[in-house]
Design an enzyme around this catalytic site. Structure first.
Site, PDB file in Angstrom:
ATOM      1  CE1 TYR A 151      -3.560   2.622   0.291  1.00 18.29           C
ATOM      2  CE2 TYR A 151      -2.448   3.352   2.280  1.00 18.29           C
ATOM      3  CZ  TYR A 151      -3.385   3.553   1.294  1.00 18.29           C
ATOM      4  OH  TYR A 151      -4.162   4.694   1.301  1.00 18.29           O
ATOM      5  CE  LYS A 155      -3.399   5.726  -1.814  1.00 20.04           C
ATOM      6  NZ  LYS A 155      -4.319   6.442  -2.714  1.00 20.04           N
TER       7      LYS A 155
HETATM    8  P1  NAP Z   1     -13.515   4.442   0.946  1.00 23.62           P
HETATM    9  O1  NAP Z   1     -14.579   5.050   1.773  1.00 23.62           O
HETATM   10  O2  NAP Z   1     -13.339   2.969   1.001  1.00 23.62           O
HETATM   11  O3  NAP Z   1     -13.691   4.906  -0.579  1.00 23.62           O
HETATM   12  C1  NAP Z   1     -12.950   4.339  -1.620  1.00 23.62           C
HETATM   13  C2  NAP Z   1     -13.587   4.746  -2.939  1.00 23.62           C
HETATM   14  O4  NAP Z   1     -12.780   4.252  -4.017  1.00 23.62           O
HETATM   15  C3  NAP Z   1     -14.977   4.173  -3.103  1.00 23.62           C
HETATM   16  O5  NAP Z   1     -15.810   5.172  -3.624  1.00 23.62           O
HETATM   17  C4  NAP Z   1     -14.788   3.053  -4.119  1.00 23.62           C
HETATM   18  O6  NAP Z   1     -15.941   2.982  -4.945  1.00 23.62           O
HETATM   19  C5  NAP Z   1     -13.603   3.554  -4.943  1.00 23.62           C
HETATM   20  N1  NAP Z   1     -12.849   2.456  -5.525  1.00 23.62           N
HETATM   21  C6  NAP Z   1     -12.040   1.576  -4.889  1.00 23.62           C
HETATM   22  N2  NAP Z   1     -11.541   0.687  -5.760  1.00 23.62           N
HETATM   23  C7  NAP Z   1     -12.063   1.012  -6.977  1.00 23.62           C
HETATM   24  C8  NAP Z   1     -11.927   0.450  -8.278  1.00 23.62           C
HETATM   25  N3  NAP Z   1     -11.156  -0.616  -8.499  1.00 23.62           N
HETATM   26  N4  NAP Z   1     -12.604   1.030  -9.302  1.00 23.62           N
HETATM   27  C9  NAP Z   1     -13.379   2.110  -9.094  1.00 23.62           C
HETATM   28  N5  NAP Z   1     -13.543   2.699  -7.876  1.00 23.62           N
HETATM   29  C10 NAP Z   1     -12.895   2.141  -6.841  1.00 23.62           C
HETATM   30  O7  NAP Z   1     -12.084   5.056   1.358  1.00 23.62           O
HETATM   31  P2  NAP Z   1     -11.531   6.577   1.409  1.00 23.62           P
HETATM   32  O8  NAP Z   1     -10.837   6.711   2.691  1.00 23.62           O
HETATM   33  O9  NAP Z   1     -12.563   7.577   1.040  1.00 23.62           O
HETATM   34  O10 NAP Z   1     -10.430   6.460   0.264  1.00 23.62           O
HETATM   35  C11 NAP Z   1     -10.304   7.390  -0.811  1.00 23.62           C
HETATM   36  C12 NAP Z   1      -8.835   7.564  -1.136  1.00 23.62           C
HETATM   37  O11 NAP Z   1      -8.169   8.126   0.006  1.00 23.62           O
HETATM   38  C13 NAP Z   1      -8.101   6.272  -1.470  1.00 23.62           C
HETATM   39  O12 NAP Z   1      -7.228   6.498  -2.560  1.00 23.62           O
HETATM   40  C14 NAP Z   1      -7.299   5.987  -0.204  1.00 23.62           C
HETATM   41  O13 NAP Z   1      -6.138   5.236  -0.457  1.00 23.62           O
HETATM   42  C15 NAP Z   1      -6.973   7.404   0.240  1.00 23.62           C
HETATM   43  N6  NAP Z   1      -6.608   7.557   1.654  1.00 23.62           N
HETATM   44  C16 NAP Z   1      -7.445   7.171   2.646  1.00 23.62           C
HETATM   45  C17 NAP Z   1      -7.061   7.323   3.974  1.00 23.62           C
HETATM   46  C18 NAP Z   1      -7.919   6.884   5.129  1.00 23.62           C
HETATM   47  O14 NAP Z   1      -7.411   6.781   6.274  1.00 23.62           O
HETATM   48  N7  NAP Z   1      -9.201   6.652   4.941  1.00 23.62           N
HETATM   49  C19 NAP Z   1      -5.814   7.915   4.275  1.00 23.62           C
HETATM   50  C20 NAP Z   1      -4.987   8.318   3.223  1.00 23.62           C
HETATM   51  C21 NAP Z   1      -5.395   8.148   1.924  1.00 23.62           C
HETATM   52  P3  NAP Z   1     -16.715   1.652  -5.371  1.00 23.62           P
HETATM   53  O15 NAP Z   1     -16.489   0.626  -4.298  1.00 23.62           O
HETATM   54  O16 NAP Z   1     -18.135   2.080  -5.536  1.00 23.62           O
HETATM   55  O17 NAP Z   1     -16.089   1.310  -6.666  1.00 23.62           O
END
Ligand code: NAP
Length: 251
Positions: A151, A155
């Protein structure tokens, strides 16, 4: 008539993408909402007051990405903001124990998917009077943590792709940014732990984690900055978090 602003958001069906869609709608952006869960995107469309268009595709599927974006109706073919947000962590395991399918899922969505979407949307950013690409990285891309190697690598790739893209697009004055959040309480950990909600709660326990809205506010700040200003790289952490794995948890 004044030109409408258009933002395309990947991963709009949940978390940071969902909240940023709401925040950009408040700033009067029309929205192209992308994800795999169409019922969620419909729910989001029904919530906002701006015009929306939904694209259902898996970012890992190169052909589906290009077909969906190239197939946008004319009215949606000039895009100002691309938010490359879709992605997830899959599993939390040492390299020796990790599952190769989890590795593929992370590299294929967080890295290759983000690159495909960028390449597909680029011609449409050129169609508009200004363009801005915001990639969602992570604190994990700045600093590796135990059991997170792939992961973190995915990133870190987002970080370097963003930096290279900024160089390539400099002649066209298309702004390119990355935002790197620390802990954000979304569905992220539920996906990482394959639906184990009890385990996912422990990630955020006592951390006073960011809310998706906090990250959305920062993204709106980046996008709405004067066109002569690029916020190139923004790290946003909960105050209780000092690094990828140093967290002052309330006991
Ligand atoms: P989340 O609530 O799980 O949302 C992830 C989103 O990505 C969902 O809308 C999902 O949509 C979409 N997605 C995942 N795989 C996909 C695929 N193969 N094709 C199309 N859509 C896909 O998590 P989040 O925290 O909002 O994450 C958003 C971003 O922030 C990610 O890149 C994550 O790595 C980053 N991030 C998160 C955190 C944290 O602590 N939460 C910290 C740093 C960075 P569907 O399932 O409907 O496709």
């Amino acid at each position: 008539m004044k030109e409408r602003k258009i933002a395309l958001i990947t991963g709009a069906s949940s978390g940071i993408g969902w909240s940023t869609a709401l925040a950009l709608a408040e700033k009067d952006y029309d929205l192209i909402l992308c994800g795999r869960r169409s019922e969620r995107l419909q729910q989001l469309s029904d919530t906002v007051k701006v015009e929306t268009y939904q694209l259902i595709f898996d970012v890992r599927d190169k052909q589906a990405v290009f077909q969906a974006i190239e197939g946008l109706p004319e009215r949606w073919k000039s895009i100002n903001v691309l938010l490359n947000n879709a992605g997830n962590a899959h599993g939390l395991d040492a390299v020796q124990e990790a599952n190769l399918d989890d590795w593929d899922a992370m590299i294929d969505s967080n890295v290759k998917g983000l690159m495909y979407v960028t390449k597909a949307v680029l011609p449409l950013l050129r169609e508009s009077s200004w363009g801005h690409i915001v990639n969602v990285g992570s604190i994990a891309g700045k600093e590796a943590y135990p059991k997170g190697s792939v992961y973190c690598a995915s990133k870190a790739a987002v970080q370097y792709f963003t930096d290279g893209l900024r160089l390539d697009l400099n002649p066209e004055l298309i702004r390119v940014s990355a935002i790197h959040p620390g802990l954000v309480e979304t569905e992220f950990s539920i996906v990482r732990f394959k639906g184990d909600t009890d385990r996912s709660k422990t990630v955020y326990q006592g951390a006073d984690a960011l809310r998706a809205e906090d990250v959305a506010d920062a993204i709106v700040y980046m996008v709405e900055a004067p066109k002569s200003v690029t916020i190139a790289d923004l790290v946003i952490l909960p105050t209780r978090q000092a690094s990828a794995y140093v967290i002052n948890r309330e006991s």
